[in-house]
Design an enzyme around this catalytic site. Structure first.
Site, PDB file in Angstrom:
ATOM      1  N   SER A  99       0.746  -1.564  -0.510  1.00 55.64           N
ATOM      2  CA  SER A  99       0.285  -0.433   0.410  1.00 55.64           C
ATOM      3  C   SER A  99       0.825   1.179   0.011  1.00 55.64           C
ATOM      4  O   SER A  99       2.201   1.129   0.497  1.00 55.64           O
ATOM      5  CB  SER A  99      -0.841   0.032   0.901  1.00 55.64           C
ATOM      6  OG  SER A  99      -1.753   1.521   1.500  1.00 55.64           O
TER       7      SER A  99
ATOM      8  N   TYR B 162      -2.525   0.065  10.176  1.00 55.93           N
ATOM      9  CA  TYR B 162      -2.822  -0.424   8.937  1.00 55.93           C
ATOM     10  C   TYR B 162      -1.404  -0.292   7.913  1.00 55.93           C
ATOM     11  O   TYR B 162      -0.528  -1.091   7.602  1.00 55.93           O
ATOM     12  CB  TYR B 162      -4.064   0.092   8.055  1.00 55.93           C
ATOM     13  CG  TYR B 162      -3.497  -0.538   5.870  1.00 55.93           C
ATOM     14  CD1 TYR B 162      -4.096  -1.669   6.180  1.00 55.93           C
ATOM     15  CD2 TYR B 162      -3.599   1.071   5.388  1.00 55.93           C
ATOM     16  CE1 TYR B 162      -4.220  -1.885   5.196  1.00 55.93           C
ATOM     17  CE2 TYR B 162      -3.294  -0.004   4.204  1.00 55.93           C
ATOM     18  CZ  TYR B 162      -3.220  -1.208   3.730  1.00 55.93           C
ATOM     19  OH  TYR B 162      -4.133  -1.446   2.741  1.00 55.93           O
TER      20      TYR B 162
ATOM     21  N   LYS C 207       2.012  -2.834   6.617  1.00 55.40           N
ATOM     22  CA  LYS C 207       2.290  -3.246   5.356  1.00 55.40           C
ATOM     23  C   LYS C 207       3.384  -3.009   4.799  1.00 55.40           C
ATOM     24  O   LYS C 207       3.821  -3.579   4.376  1.00 55.40           O
ATOM     25  CB  LYS C 207       1.433  -1.980   4.325  1.00 55.40           C
ATOM     26  CG  LYS C 207      -0.338  -2.966   4.119  1.00 55.40           C
ATOM     27  CD  LYS C 207      -0.211  -3.902   3.246  1.00 55.40           C
ATOM     28  CE  LYS C 207      -1.478  -4.173   2.900  1.00 55.40           C
ATOM     29  NZ  LYS C 207      -1.933  -5.724   2.300  1.00 55.40           N
TER      30      LYS C 207
END
Length: 340
Positions: A117, A141, A145
């Protein structure tokens, strides 16, 4: 030999599956259906409902199928929610990835394409992000990643794992009428839901330093994204040189205002979006360069903004018109589809 697509019943993963099949490459899907839909998986594709945290299930899957490589799309993808659920996010995105890599090592599967991402960059201090832009994720998040990328790197050093990670910002559109974005947090579903319910979509701030005053971001068509996942897998399978990371970016971006105008044009619903306050920390413009991916992974923006909106709206309308398909009632580890 087939490629395993984790999260292959989800929005992005199901498009990756279709892209592999279009190239004549067999696939197997693993998905726990926490956000995916069993009906998104074509009937001829072997589909296992299960959790990536279940190492025994993974070993059974690798034993039952001849897997040449993995496209790892599964994960908990809600950056905002991850701030409230950090432990869940790390479990789903870090522990699960480590479990997958351990099973791959034991099974002798040594190729992986990782769906990373652009959240790894946080708020970059440049308006054109490259692969070398400093990484400073601002949510669990984004952090998860980046850790996933590190896991691949370290396994590559330790075991010779062949790998690459694909970073991207906002994925929109649809490549088939029966596939759509059902996330409750993404822009297009939020806008379409508001219009269906007779509400006016809202934008956050119109005083940014951009041509129309609204934020400019990368928006890429999901089918273009899927094509580059296949190109990456092909490159790995052919033992060709491949970079550890690629940005799948537009190079110029579009504004939220442009999206709203295009949605109004495509849907035929005349509206002026409501104006909300600026969100703290939102930069004026974040756009990624896709130059490296264009060189190696057949990356290009094949779809215009109107294509993106029109395809997404068509799949939304098709879904509304179709009878609901049940995806519940399956046991973990159950093979939903058998091989053709």
């Amino acid at each position: 030999m087939a490629w395993l697509v984790t999260g292959g019943a989800g929005y992005i993963g199901s498009h990756v599956v279709r892209a592999f099949l279009a190239e004549g490459i067999p696939v197997v899907v693993l998905d726990d259906l926490s956000s995916g839909h069993a009906e998104f998986v074509p009937p001829m594709v072997p589909f296992v409902r299960g959790d990536l945290l279940d190492g025994a299930l993974l070993m059974d899957l690798f034993a039952d199928h001849q897997i040449d490589g993995v496209v790892h799309v599964a994960g908990f993808k809600y950056a905002g929610v991850s701030v409230q659920r950090p432990l869940h996010t790390y479990e789903q995105n870090v522990t699960a990835t480590a479990t997958l890599l351990a099973a791959m090592e034991t099974a002798g599967v040594a190729r992986i394409v990782f769906s990373s991402s652009a959240a790894v960059y946080g708020t970059p201090h440049t308006d054109l992000v490259t692969e070398d832009t400093s990484k400073s994720p601002e949510s669990p998040y984004g952090e998860s990643k980046l850790i996933g990328e590190w896991l691949l790197r370290d396994q590559g050093i330790a075991t010779g794992l062949q790998h690459t990670s694909l970073r991207y910002f906002n994925v929109v559109g649809s490549g088939a009428l029966d596939l759509r974005d059902t996330s409750p947090h993404n822009l297009f579903p939020l806008v379409f839901t508001a219009l269906r319910e007779g509400r006016t979509p809202r934008i956050n701030g119109n005083d940014y330093q951009t041509p129309d005053g609204t934020c400019v971001r990368d928006y890429i068509h999901v089918a273009d994204l899927a094509t580059s996942h296949v190109a990456a897998a092909r490159r790995l399978a052919a033992d060709e040189a491949i970079a550890p990371v690629y940005n799948l970016g537009s190079g110029d971006g579009v504004s939220v205002g442009q999206i709203m105008t295009t949605v109004s044009t495509v849907t035929g619903i005349d509206f002026e979006p409501d104006l909300g306050p600026r969100r703290a920390g939102d930069p004026d413009r974040i756009v990624a360069s896709g130059e490296l991916a264009a060189r190696d992974l057949d990356w290009k923006m094949r779809h215009t903004l109107e294509d993106m909106v029109r395809s997404a709206w068509a799949s939304e309308q098709a879904s509304a018109a179709a009878a609901p398909q049940a995806s519940a009632g399956l046991e973990d580890g159950e093979f939903v589809h058998s091989e053709a």
